[in-house]
Scaffold this motif. Sequence first.
Motif, PDB file in Angstrom:
ATOM      1  N   PHE A   1      53.076  47.325 -93.894  1.00  0.00           N
ATOM      2  CA  PHE A   1      51.891  47.732 -94.658  1.00  0.00           C
ATOM      3  C   PHE A   1      50.807  46.657 -94.581  1.00  0.00           C
ATOM      4  O   PHE A   1      49.654  46.922 -94.254  1.00  0.00           O
ATOM      5  CB  PHE A   1      52.284  47.987 -96.114  1.00  0.00           C
TER       6      PHE A   1
ATOM      7  N   ARG B   1      49.324  46.005 -91.000  1.00  0.00           N
ATOM      8  CA  ARG B   1      48.448  47.087 -90.554  1.00  0.00           C
ATOM      9  C   ARG B   1      47.165  47.117 -91.371  1.00  0.00           C
ATOM     10  O   ARG B   1      46.099  47.421 -90.850  1.00  0.00           O
ATOM     11  CB  ARG B   1      49.194  48.423 -90.616  1.00  0.00           C
ATOM     12  N   LEU B   2      47.299  46.789 -92.653  1.00  0.00           N
ATOM     13  CA  LEU B   2      46.092  46.731 -93.484  1.00  0.00           C
ATOM     14  C   LEU B   2      45.160  45.636 -92.978  1.00  0.00           C
ATOM     15  O   LEU B   2      43.964  45.857 -92.778  1.00  0.00           O
ATOM     16  CB  LEU B   2      46.479  46.464 -94.945  1.00  0.00           C
TER      17      LEU B   2
ATOM     18  N   ARG C   1      44.831  44.305 -90.120  1.00  0.00           N
ATOM     19  CA  ARG C   1      44.225  44.559 -88.818  1.00  0.00           C
ATOM     20  C   ARG C   1      43.450  45.867 -88.764  1.00  0.00           C
ATOM     21  O   ARG C   1      43.187  46.391 -87.700  1.00  0.00           O
ATOM     22  CB  ARG C   1      45.315  44.571 -87.757  1.00  0.00           C
ATOM     23  N   SER C   2      43.116  46.412 -89.931  1.00  0.00           N
ATOM     24  CA  SER C   2      42.358  47.664 -89.948  1.00  0.00           C
ATOM     25  C   SER C   2      40.947  47.395 -90.450  1.00  0.00           C
ATOM     26  O   SER C   2      40.618  46.302 -90.894  1.00  0.00           O
ATOM     27  CB  SER C   2      43.032  48.671 -90.880  1.00  0.00           C
ATOM     28  N   SER C   3      40.133  48.423 -90.395  1.00  0.00           N
ATOM     29  CA  SER C   3      38.757  48.287 -90.856  1.00  0.00           C
ATOM     30  C   SER C   3      38.712  47.955 -92.351  1.00  0.00           C
ATOM     31  O   SER C   3      37.908  47.138 -92.794  1.00  0.00           O
ATOM     32  CB  SER C   3      38.012  49.596 -90.576  1.00  0.00           C
ATOM     33  N   GLU C   4      39.607  48.595 -93.119  1.00  0.00           N
ATOM     34  CA  GLU C   4      39.675  48.295 -94.554  1.00  0.00           C
ATOM     35  C   GLU C   4      40.048  46.836 -94.777  1.00  0.00           C
ATOM     36  O   GLU C   4      39.507  46.177 -95.659  1.00  0.00           O
ATOM     37  CB  GLU C   4      40.750  49.154 -95.229  1.00  0.00           C
TER      38      GLU C   4
ATOM     39  N   ARG D   1      39.609  44.276 -92.709  1.00  0.00           N
ATOM     40  CA  ARG D   1      38.463  43.423 -92.363  1.00  0.00           C
ATOM     41  C   ARG D   1      37.442  43.437 -93.483  1.00  0.00           C
ATOM     42  O   ARG D   1      36.838  42.418 -93.813  1.00  0.00           O
ATOM     43  CB  ARG D   1      37.812  43.911 -91.063  1.00  0.00           C
ATOM     44  N   ALA D   2      37.255  44.624 -94.067  1.00  0.00           N
ATOM     45  CA  ALA D   2      36.282  44.719 -95.163  1.00  0.00           C
ATOM     46  C   ALA D   2      36.735  43.856 -96.343  1.00  0.00           C
ATOM     47  O   ALA D   2      35.922  43.189 -96.981  1.00  0.00           O
ATOM     48  CB  ALA D   2      36.115  46.173 -95.588  1.00  0.00           C
TER      49      ALA D   2
ATOM     50  N   LEU E   1      38.600  41.135 -96.140  1.00  0.00           N
ATOM     51  CA  LEU E   1      38.379  39.741 -95.749  1.00  0.00           C
ATOM     52  C   LEU E   1      36.894  39.379 -95.813  1.00  0.00           C
ATOM     53  O   LEU E   1      36.524  38.256 -96.155  1.00  0.00           O
ATOM     54  CB  LEU E   1      38.919  39.499 -94.340  1.00  0.00           C
TER      55      LEU E   1
ATOM     56  N   THR F   1      33.326  46.842-104.881  1.00  0.00           N
ATOM     57  CA  THR F   1      34.038  47.128-106.129  1.00  0.00           C
ATOM     58  C   THR F   1      35.258  47.991-105.838  1.00  0.00           C
ATOM     59  O   THR F   1      36.356  47.719-106.299  1.00  0.00           O
ATOM     60  CB  THR F   1      33.124  47.844-107.129  1.00  0.00           C
TER      61      THR F   1
ATOM     62  N   LEU G   1      36.923  48.312-103.056  1.00  0.00           N
ATOM     63  CA  LEU G   1      37.964  47.621-102.298  1.00  0.00           C
ATOM     64  C   LEU G   1      38.706  46.585-103.145  1.00  0.00           C
ATOM     65  O   LEU G   1      39.894  46.363-102.962  1.00  0.00           O
ATOM     66  CB  LEU G   1      37.364  46.950-101.068  1.00  0.00           C
TER      67      LEU G   1
ATOM     68  N   ARG H   1      41.181  48.528-105.093  1.00  0.00           N
ATOM     69  CA  ARG H   1      42.260  48.969-104.205  1.00  0.00           C
ATOM     70  C   ARG H   1      43.204  47.818-103.898  1.00  0.00           C
ATOM     71  O   ARG H   1      44.430  47.985-103.897  1.00  0.00           O
ATOM     72  CB  ARG H   1      41.682  49.526-102.908  1.00  0.00           C
TER      73      ARG H   1
ATOM     74  N   PHE I   1      47.190  47.907-104.499  1.00  0.00           N
ATOM     75  CA  PHE I   1      48.200  47.694-103.450  1.00  0.00           C
ATOM     76  C   PHE I   1      49.117  46.540-103.844  1.00  0.00           C
ATOM     77  O   PHE I   1      50.338  46.637-103.771  1.00  0.00           O
ATOM     78  CB  PHE I   1      47.538  47.337-102.107  1.00  0.00           C
TER      79      PHE I   1
ATOM     80  N   LEU J   1      33.069  44.735 -88.348  1.00  0.00           N
ATOM     81  CA  LEU J   1      32.869  45.003 -89.775  1.00  0.00           C
ATOM     82  C   LEU J   1      31.586  45.818 -89.982  1.00  0.00           C
ATOM     83  O   LEU J   1      31.514  46.664 -90.862  1.00  0.00           O
ATOM     84  CB  LEU J   1      32.804  43.676 -90.539  1.00  0.00           C
TER      85      LEU J   1
ATOM     86  N   HIS K   1      32.157  49.411 -89.973  1.00  0.00           N
ATOM     87  CA  HIS K   1      32.961  49.943 -91.081  1.00  0.00           C
ATOM     88  C   HIS K   1      32.250  51.083 -91.803  1.00  0.00           C
ATOM     89  O   HIS K   1      32.838  52.115 -92.111  1.00  0.00           O
ATOM     90  CB  HIS K   1      33.280  48.815 -92.063  1.00  0.00           C
TER      91      HIS K   1
ATOM     92  N   GLU L   1      39.579  52.632 -84.505  1.00  0.00           N
ATOM     93  CA  GLU L   1      39.680  51.188 -84.282  1.00  0.00           C
ATOM     94  C   GLU L   1      39.254  50.831 -82.856  1.00  0.00           C
ATOM     95  O   GLU L   1      38.507  49.877 -82.640  1.00  0.00           O
ATOM     96  CB  GLU L   1      41.115  50.709 -84.517  1.00  0.00           C
TER      97      GLU L   1
END
Lengths: 370, 257
Positions: free
Chosen positions: A221, A224-225, A227-230, A232-233, A235, A252, A254, A257, A261, B103, B106, B127
Amino acid sequence: MSPVSKLDEQAALVMPDRGRAALNALVTGLACIAAALLVHFVVGSMVGPFVTRIMLDAGVMIILAVSLNIVNGFTGQFSIGHAGFMAVGAYVAAGITYYSSLALFGSYQAQTGLISVGSLIFAASALVGGLAAAGAGWVVGLPSLRLRGDYLAIVTLGFGEIVRVLLQQSNPQLFSWDETRAASLKELVPPPLGGAQGFQSIPTYTSLFWVALFVAITLVFCFRLKRSSEGRAMLSIREDEIAAQAMGVNITNLKVRAFMFASFFAGVGGALYAHQLGTALRPTDAGFARSFEILIAVVLGGLGSISGAALAAVLLTVASALMIELGPWRMVLYALALILIMIFRPGGLFGVKEAWEVFGGLWRRKAVAR
Amino acid sequence: MSRPILDIEKIAIAFGGLKAVQDFTLRLPTGGLYGLIGPNGAGKTTVFNLLTGVYTPQAGTIAVDGTRVEGTRPHEIAAQGLSRTFQNIRLFGLLSVVDNVMLGCHVRGRHGLAGTILHSPRHVAQERAMRRRAMELLSLFDLASAAGEQAKNLSYGDQRRVEICRALATEPKVLLLDEPAAGMNPQEKKELQALIRSLRDRFGVSILLIEHDMGVVMDICERITVLDYGETIAEGTPTEIQRNPKVIEAYLGTEAA
Ligand SMILES: Nc1ncnc2c1ncn2[C@@H]1O[C@H](COP(=O)(O)OP(=O)(O)OP(=O)(O)O)[C@@H](O)[C@H]1O
Ligand SMILES: [Mg+2]
């Protein structure tokens, strides 16, 4: 009609077919189960009870540290109340398995065998415990929309204390199904979770299999999180909130969320902890001491680094098992360790990177030098 | 005349007693390349902050392609098609250059938890598309070789260009550039000028540019608005602005001080 975005256009060109994706998901799931079986039967048969115990503890700690890393490492918020979420999951799951065992089997004894009705109830209770913790995470995450840094830390700390006090107010535990059925409403509300005496005789379903399986799920989990767009957002929020927002990141949403998680997996970790041999849950489990241990693992591993948090969790568990005689002095050593990290390696072991990125980089640099 | 892509009508904000921006009006036509100049502290960056929702205007309206955006949150404004760079570069320093640009993608993506964790076909495709688009943009700026570097390790000029890449990745209708040439050498400035012009043609994006370097502004902007102490003191073509006595006074005034 909105114009087709460049991104959608390109995505359409590289869409993999459904069969492959389904196969990928299936293989990943089977790999997690296979790894858990391997740990349970092969590794488990090679080690004694002392090492088994350390492995179970380390697994739970990995889940806790890696999940806290989502909040403190990815989004750069500062939660110091992770044990509160863990306790929510632990008590909810233990309440479910204990009372359902009394009702169904007439005893709190765990059923034998890796897969039984009891152990499936346990697995389900861990998920319910996780969901309950995630619900709490939602509630705590909301104020984090406005608060930052120290203030958020105080809110999360306060949350742990609130959980502790609420648990102290719970009713005394009931020790048989007859007693439970005969109980008055007053004895059931607040729920009979043992109050200050603690919650005991929880069926011992936690085994290497379940711990390894949930560790694997948590790691998949989180990787994959990240390395995903979410991911990155998340980070990007940690790096620069203003820039993240300007690029269209709903910070807010994210942040909440991330909290949910993290607390979900903390709840699952709590459930695994609760069903270990010899565990009696106490309201103090929600307190600061444990939150602090989890926090140290994340900071030691490197805020943002999943492999760092996991490695640090293992190191800390082994160290504290070896230092068991030190008792409360352990906390002093922890604090000292934290101070030393902050001075000599403020980014933690790996910083935001993963272990292989750090070592891969070293290797490549040497190769160039040669 | 067709509807302007960015329609700013009399926006204002004061910080305590300081009227940082007053009655600021500007209409940027589709495909336009306009400039915003003024002495230090004139309120230029504050205008960008008002447009992108960092501050909420105390008066006035802002419309992007006909949609009113004043008072909405910054990420919603970005989704409407307004993107920017920052005067004091704000890259995500610890992330790689390509991650910074990805990003930017996104906001145009669709994100579901199940898809993300189970690697659904749509998620995987998205992706890949983000990476491809980010690399395309970086190549355009000759930055492809730096894609794997942490953004903080790049030179100042390169960081500025990565910021433009990131902003373009959001697929903006209007691009706001806050002093993109600051800290660049004359050669880099020349290249940047050509690049900004080509952006408009290649991406169909309209541009509003803040810049202190008069050479750059006069050369590439079609029209220029001049701010001084939060007030608009002039508006016109570069030639008109260069001759405007008020503008000359504002600039000489600050130089003399
Ligand atoms: N958040 C704030 N609080 C108080 N004052 C502010 C704030 N933001 C800007 N100001 C003030 O508003 C005025 C305009 O600032 P702004 O940054 O917009 O100037 P600028 O035209 O971009 O200048 P420069 O060329 O130096 O970048 C300045 O006097 C500044 O001190
Ligand atoms: Mg400025």
